[in-house]
Write a protein that holds these residues in place. Structure first.
Motif, short mmCIF file in Angstrom:
data_model
loop_
_atom_site.label_atom_id
_atom_site.label_comp_id
_atom_site.label_asym_id
_atom_site.label_seq_id
_atom_site.Cartn_x
_atom_site.Cartn_y
_atom_site.Cartn_z
N HIS A 20 -73.78 -48.75 -1.85
CA HIS A 20 -74.01 -47.35 -2.19
C HIS A 20 -72.72 -46.56 -2.30
N GLU A 21 -71.93 -46.53 -1.22
CA GLU A 21 -70.69 -45.73 -1.19
C GLU A 21 -69.74 -46.14 -2.32
N THR A 22 -69.70 -47.45 -2.58
CA THR A 22 -68.71 -48.00 -3.51
C THR A 22 -68.99 -47.59 -4.96
N THR A 23 -70.22 -47.90 -5.42
CA THR A 23 -70.53 -47.64 -6.83
C THR A 23 -70.57 -46.14 -7.10
N THR A 24 -71.10 -45.37 -6.13
CA THR A 24 -71.13 -43.91 -6.28
C THR A 24 -69.72 -43.39 -6.54
N ASN A 25 -68.76 -43.90 -5.78
CA ASN A 25 -67.40 -43.38 -5.93
C ASN A 25 -66.68 -43.97 -7.13
N LEU A 26 -67.08 -45.16 -7.56
CA LEU A 26 -66.55 -45.68 -8.83
C LEU A 26 -66.94 -44.71 -9.95
N LEU A 27 -68.18 -44.22 -9.88
CA LEU A 27 -68.66 -43.31 -10.92
C LEU A 27 -67.99 -41.94 -10.83
N SER A 28 -67.86 -41.41 -9.61
CA SER A 28 -67.23 -40.08 -9.53
C SER A 28 -65.75 -40.18 -9.92
N ASN A 29 -65.06 -41.25 -9.51
CA ASN A 29 -63.67 -41.42 -9.93
C ASN A 29 -63.60 -41.54 -11.46
N GLY A 30 -64.59 -42.23 -12.03
CA GLY A 30 -64.62 -42.43 -13.49
C GLY A 30 -64.83 -41.12 -14.22
N VAL A 31 -65.76 -40.30 -13.72
CA VAL A 31 -66.02 -39.01 -14.37
C VAL A 31 -64.76 -38.14 -14.30
N ALA A 32 -64.10 -38.13 -13.13
CA ALA A 32 -62.89 -37.30 -12.99
C ALA A 32 -61.79 -37.78 -13.93
N LEU A 33 -61.62 -39.10 -14.04
CA LEU A 33 -60.56 -39.63 -14.90
C LEU A 33 -60.85 -39.37 -16.37
N ALA A 134 -72.48 -53.96 -9.52
CA ALA A 134 -71.64 -52.76 -9.60
C ALA A 134 -71.18 -52.55 -11.04
N ARG A 135 -70.73 -53.64 -11.68
CA ARG A 135 -70.25 -53.51 -13.08
C ARG A 135 -71.40 -53.08 -13.99
N MET A 136 -72.61 -53.63 -13.74
CA MET A 136 -73.75 -53.28 -14.58
C MET A 136 -74.14 -51.82 -14.39
N GLU A 137 -74.17 -51.37 -13.12
CA GLU A 137 -74.53 -49.97 -12.85
C GLU A 137 -73.53 -49.02 -13.52
N ALA A 138 -72.24 -49.36 -13.42
CA ALA A 138 -71.21 -48.51 -14.01
C ALA A 138 -71.36 -48.48 -15.53
N ARG A 139 -71.70 -49.62 -16.12
CA ARG A 139 -71.87 -49.70 -17.57
C ARG A 139 -73.02 -48.80 -18.01
N ILE A 140 -74.16 -48.92 -17.30
CA ILE A 140 -75.34 -48.13 -17.67
C ILE A 140 -75.03 -46.63 -17.54
N ALA A 141 -74.41 -46.25 -16.42
CA ALA A 141 -74.15 -44.83 -16.17
C ALA A 141 -73.13 -44.27 -17.17
N LEU A 142 -72.03 -44.99 -17.40
CA LEU A 142 -71.01 -44.45 -18.31
C LEU A 142 -71.52 -44.39 -19.74
N ASP A 143 -72.25 -45.44 -20.16
CA ASP A 143 -72.84 -45.41 -21.51
C ASP A 143 -73.72 -44.17 -21.67
N ALA A 144 -74.55 -43.90 -20.65
CA ALA A 144 -75.49 -42.78 -20.73
C ALA A 144 -74.73 -41.45 -20.76
N LEU A 145 -73.71 -41.31 -19.91
CA LEU A 145 -72.97 -40.04 -19.88
C LEU A 145 -72.20 -39.82 -21.18
#
Ligand code: HEM
Length: 177
Positions: A20-33, A134-145
């Motif tokens: 939970h903590e890891t992927t959530t922060n991968l996404l928030s770091n990704g949005v900020a970057l 984790a990679r799959m979740e990040a892919r789905i979320a970033l594609d959607a955003l």
């Protein structure tokens, strides 16, 4: 409670926190970057096949797990430093991922790097169990955003609040619309 039930519950708790903590922060770091790099956003929108490369670079550049403590089981020599069994060491993944010897111009966020795998998910027998998820979740979320015209990338980073955590790098709050 039997030892095996305790062990099972302990593992479920590890899965909950590690997943939970890891992927959530991968996404928030990704949005900020990506908020800071409109040119990379445009590149990813034009060619969504680049998103997995961007995720690898994100794992390297802003590693959600910066470090983990370990106890040595055997003698190790590293760069002339002798370490004994039983001693505590700190594996600094975030630092290794910014090492210019492995990643030239390591301070630059560059999704075009030749894919030297980052060490953000560990190495060896304890390599992250959830790496593919984790990679799959990040892919789905970033594609959607990236595909959502209503998502505003004007994240006001001045209002963002960093997590106050040793091992985890991410945000306690990152207001976006
Ligand atoms: C971006 C997301 C993630 C990052 C950065 C991350 C990072 C890590 C790191 C650095 C380790 C230690 C590896 C080592 O000691 O060599 C680890 C282990 C682990 N991770 Fe992840 N992780 C992520 C997502 C997940 C997810 C989604 C799950 C499960 C749903 C998960 C479950 C685990 C477990 C169970 C371990 C312990 C493996 C073992 O000790 O054998 N992780 N992770």
């Amino acid at each position: 409670m039997s030892a095996s039930v305790r062990k099972l519950l302990g593992f479920c708790f590890l899965l909950l926190v590690a997943g939970h903590e890891t992927t959530t922060n991968l996404l928030s770091n990704g949005v900020a970057l990506l908020a800071d790099h409109p040119e990379i956003r445009d590149q990813l929108r034009a060619d969504p096949d680049l998103v997995p490369l961007a995720i690898e670079e994100l794992l390297r550049y802003d590693s959600p797990v910066q470090g983990i403590g370990r106890t040595l089981t055997r003698e190790v020599e590293l760069y002339g430093q002798q370490m004994k069994p039983g001693e505590s060491v700190l594996l600094l993944f975030g630092s290794a991922n910014r090492d210019d010897r492995a990643f030239p111009d390591a301070e630059v966020f560059d999704i075009g790097r030749s894919p030297e795998p980052p060490v953000a998910l560990g190495r060896g027998i304890h390599f992250c169990l959830g790496a593919s998820l984790a990679r799959m979740e990040a892919r789905i979320a970033l594609d959607a955003l990236l595909a959502n015209p209503a998502f505003s990338w004007d994240a006001d980073l001045a209002d963002a609040e960093r997590l106050r955590s040793g091992p985890i790098r991410g945000f306690a709050s990152l207001p976006v619309r």
